[in-house]
Design an enzyme around this catalytic site. Structure first.
Site, short mmCIF file in Angstrom:
data_model
loop_
_atom_site.label_atom_id
_atom_site.label_comp_id
_atom_site.label_asym_id
_atom_site.label_seq_id
_atom_site.Cartn_x
_atom_site.Cartn_y
_atom_site.Cartn_z
N GLY A 16 -31.11 11.94 -35.63
CA GLY A 16 -31.22 11.69 -34.21
C GLY A 16 -29.96 11.91 -33.40
N GLU A 26 -29.69 11.43 -41.92
CA GLU A 26 -30.64 12.55 -41.95
C GLU A 26 -30.53 13.41 -40.70
OE1 GLU A 26 -34.29 10.38 -42.01
OE2 GLU A 26 -33.99 9.60 -44.03
N PRO A 27 -29.36 13.97 -40.44
CA PRO A 27 -29.25 14.78 -39.22
C PRO A 27 -30.01 16.10 -39.37
CG PRO A 27 -27.24 14.97 -40.50
CD PRO A 27 -28.11 13.98 -41.23
N ARG A 41 -31.05 18.17 -35.92
CA ARG A 41 -30.57 18.86 -34.72
C ARG A 41 -29.05 19.03 -34.70
NH1 ARG A 41 -33.59 18.74 -30.01
NH2 ARG A 41 -34.65 16.90 -30.82
N TYR A 55 -41.52 19.81 -24.78
CA TYR A 55 -40.94 18.57 -24.28
C TYR A 55 -39.81 18.77 -23.28
CZ TYR A 55 -39.50 19.00 -29.28
OH TYR A 55 -39.16 19.44 -30.54
N CYS A 91 -49.52 34.33 -22.25
CA CYS A 91 -50.47 34.01 -21.18
C CYS A 91 -50.76 32.52 -21.11
CB CYS A 91 -51.75 34.82 -21.38
SG CYS A 91 -51.40 36.58 -21.26
#
Ligand SMILES: *Cc1c(COP(=O)(O)O)cnc(C)c1O
Length: 430
Positions: A239, A286-287, A289, A329, A355
């Site tokens: 996170g 637990e990285p 990103r 998001y 599209c």
């Protein structure tokens, strides 16, 4: 803090001119910096070195083989969320004994596969799942190492689709029910061995406060579980957020001095260590990103400029199938032309060829006035970029490139049309 910058009027990754890569492999293409990925892993390890800490890279952020290989060779562990991810880790030379397995919907074949491969721990999200693992392990004559994911009821102040630690989402077991559940494991699930406890409160956190609140809430439970059942680890999840807006400036040390509110790996570690050190548990982080997000860009070509009734559109050759974060998001990516511009900005929407109205990369954005034919870099595209790509609109998957100093290599060929339909079977003749 990362290896993308303008040199001699052209955007580089490390020492490689991104224009050269675009010319040779075409666009869209993801370009990763080896130095950035390895450097972030090393930074986590260094910063957490006062603890018995272990980094388990969250594979879902970017599961490409070369990225997993790079991390496996540095001895990283892996946090997986499917049997497929476990297969990828093993295929890339990773050690299953360093894998933790998260996720709310593990199937019986996946559980069996993970037990056969000898993973470090199943991080479980419900009593029903624990009972399923107990059953499968019993049939195989094995004892399954398990941890329960605790939901500490902490609001991580992040986007509603990526917050996971409040009582309204599907993840984890309510903090008030945790100790009863471990007692039930101990008393009624003979093929399970409680090995740890786990939490993960959300993604793209930019401040450390929610972590500290969660750790303070869970620490007494972790201690009690250690005394009663001899658990050996606490995984505090991933996170740790990255800089999306201002990412080029953030490459300078000066920027970081001016933004003390932005969580760094070092700041995160310094804040959590005093709370965790006295517990005497192995700490897993637990990285996902933070290891790969700023370490890549996605190159795309501007195809057309279209003046609509109300808006100016820059139409590019990358769509939401290549990078879905903006559509899914409201993810933000800075957009920089590979050839440096000076001063000439316009307000435009950067949109792709898919599209769907949600197929945009940027809306009402002040960007350099790029013209058709120019190459653009969407910054900070390494995490939840390629790993979320699809072939929607029958658009083959993009190419991927890894840069190492002044060298670079293709780590994924652009998908061919034939590869795109592989596995499809024609209708039988009648
Ligand atoms: C997604 C996920 C992570 C990684 O999250 P990042 O925000 O990418 O660091 C870690 N642990 C679990 C259980 C996850 O689901």
């Amino acid at each position: 803090m990362h290896s993308f910058s303008y040199k001699d009027g052209s955007l580089h990754c490390e020492n490689v001119n991104l224009a050269d890569i675009a010319r040779e492999v075409g666009t869209p293409a993801f370009v990763y910096s080896k130095r950035d990925i390895a450097g972030s892993l090393a930074a986590f390890r260094q910063a957490l070195s006062p603890l018995d800490a272990h980094v388990a890279y969250a594979v879902k952020a970017c599961s490409s083989k070369a990225v997993l290989q790079l991390l496996a060779r540095q001895g990283a562990g892996f946090d997986i969320v499917s049997g497929g991810e476990l297969w990828r880790v093993i295929n890339a030379g990773g050690d299953p004994a360093l894998c933790t397995y998260a996720g709310v919907g593990k199937t019986e074949p996946e559980i069996r596969y993970a037990l056969e491969q000898g993973i470090y721990c199943f991080n479980c999200e419900s009593e029903e799942e624990l009972r399923a693992i107990d059953r499968v392990a019993g049939k195989m004559g094995k004892v399954a190492p398990v941890a329960v994911r605790v939901n500490p009821h902490v609001d991580a102040h992040t986007h509603k689709y990526i917050t996971t630690g409040t009582n309204e989402n599907k993840f984890g077991v309510d903090i008030d029910r945790i100790e009863k559940l471990y007692a039930a494991i101990h008393a009624t699930m003979p093929n399970l061995q409680p090995r740890g406890i786990q939490m993960h409160i959300g993604s793209q956190l930019t401040e450390v406060q929610p972590y500290l609140m969660a750790i303070e809430k869970v620490a007494p439970i972790a201690m009690s579980l250690k005394e009663r059942y001899g658990i050996e680890f606490w995984s505090i999840g991933g996170g740790v957020g990255i800089v999306y807006d201002g990412c080029l400036e953030s490459a300078s040390a000066n920027w970081w001095r001016q933004h003390p509110e932005q969580m760094t790996i070092e700041g995160f570690a310094a804040a959590v260590i005093p709370l965790l050190q006295p517990l005497g548990l192995r700490i897993i982080v637990e990285p996902g990103r933070r290891l790969v997000g700023n370490a890549a860009v996605m190159l795309t070509t501007c195809l057309y400029e279209k003046q609509g009734e109300a808006k100016l559109f820059k139409i590019v050759d990358a769509g939401m199938n290549d990078i879905i974060r903006p559509a899914l998001y409201e993810g933000f990516h800075e957009i920089w032309p590979v050839k440096e511009h000076h001063g000439d900005t316009v307000t435009a929407d950067v949109v792709g060829p898919v599209c769907e109205s949600a197929d945009f990369q940027a809306q009402d954005r002040q960007i350099p006035d790029v013209k058709p034919g120019e190459i653009l870099a969407e910054m900070s595209a390494g995490a939840y970029g390629f790993s979320m790509a699809s072939t929607y609109n029958s658009r083959p998957l993009a190419a991927e490139v890894m840069v190492d100093g002044d060298r670079w290599q293709i780590i994924r060929r652009r998908q061919s049309l034939q590869e795109m339909v592989q596995g499809e079977c024609g209708l039988e003749e009648r």
